[in-house]
Design an enzyme around this catalytic site. Structure first.
Site, short mmCIF file in Angstrom:
data_model
loop_
_atom_site.label_atom_id
_atom_site.label_comp_id
_atom_site.label_asym_id
_atom_site.label_seq_id
_atom_site.Cartn_x
_atom_site.Cartn_y
_atom_site.Cartn_z
CG HIS A 82 2.62 -0.76 -1.63
ND1 HIS A 82 2.23 0.50 -1.26
CD2 HIS A 82 2.31 -0.87 -2.96
CE1 HIS A 82 1.72 1.13 -2.30
NE2 HIS A 82 1.76 0.32 -3.35
CD GLU A 84 5.13 0.32 3.42
OE1 GLU A 84 5.46 1.51 3.54
OE2 GLU A 84 4.93 -0.20 2.30
CB CYS A 112 0.70 4.71 0.54
SG CYS A 112 0.20 2.96 0.49
CB CYS A 115 1.17 0.66 3.60
SG CYS A 115 1.59 -0.13 2.02
#
Length: 178
Positions: A82, A84, A112, A115
């Site tokens: 991801h 992040e 999410c 993260c």
């Protein structure tokens, strides 16, 4: 092949390069939020160009960008790639530290749970996002990982910065999949 400004996992990011994206100290919080979210949107556009969900993140400390990332779950075949998490890893390498105390994170979509947990463990000070994620958002939509009073670390959160642009990128991506 990696872009010239993207550090490899084995080579730390160039702090001098990060320092080039410093805003004047006189900039207001709103001006900084807009400018750094523009950089996160650039990362989201890079993800879109790779046929990835267009989410981008930049991390700022001391007025300089210390980490950046965009989604790479498809290209890396890695569900943890991801934006992040990639940016957190780069920022930690840049600082040579496990914690990102005092850092601000700018991301185009609400983090999410995975993260948000990583951001909490990194001890970031502030997280700013453009649009909420009603299906996976772990900071406001479905949970409050970054602000829950039971957590030993809480981050300041802000949302809605450049929401129209972020939403348009997401809509463009998902429209192309139908």
């Amino acid at each position: 092949m990696q872009a010239a400004d993207t550090p490899s996992p084995s080579r730390p990011a160039d702090p001098a390069q990060a320092r080039r994206e410093v805003l004047p100290e006189a900039a207001t919080t709103q001006e900084r939020d807009l400018a750094y979210m523009d950089l996160a949107l650039d990362q989201a556009r890079a993800a879109l160009a790779l046929d990835e969900v267009p989410i981008g993140t930049v991390i700022v400390a001391g007025g300089a960008v210390i980490g950046r990332g965009h989604n790479r779950t498809r290209t890396r075949r890695d569900p943890t790639a991801h934006a992040e998490l990639i940016a957190i890893s780069e920022a930690a390498r840049t600082l040579g530290a496990q914690r990102l105390v005092g850092a601000s994170v700018y991301t185009t979509v609400e983090p999410c749970f995975m993260c948000a947990g990583a951001l909490s463990h990194a001890r970031v000070e502030r997280v700013v996002w453009a649009v909420r994620d009603p299906k996976f958002g772990g900071c406001a939509s479905l949970g409050s990982v970054l602000s829950d009073p039971r957590m030993n670390h809480r981050a300041e959160i802000a949302e809605g910065v450049r929401a129209g642009e972020a939403r348009a990128l997401l809509q463009e991506f998902f429209r192309s999949k139908r």
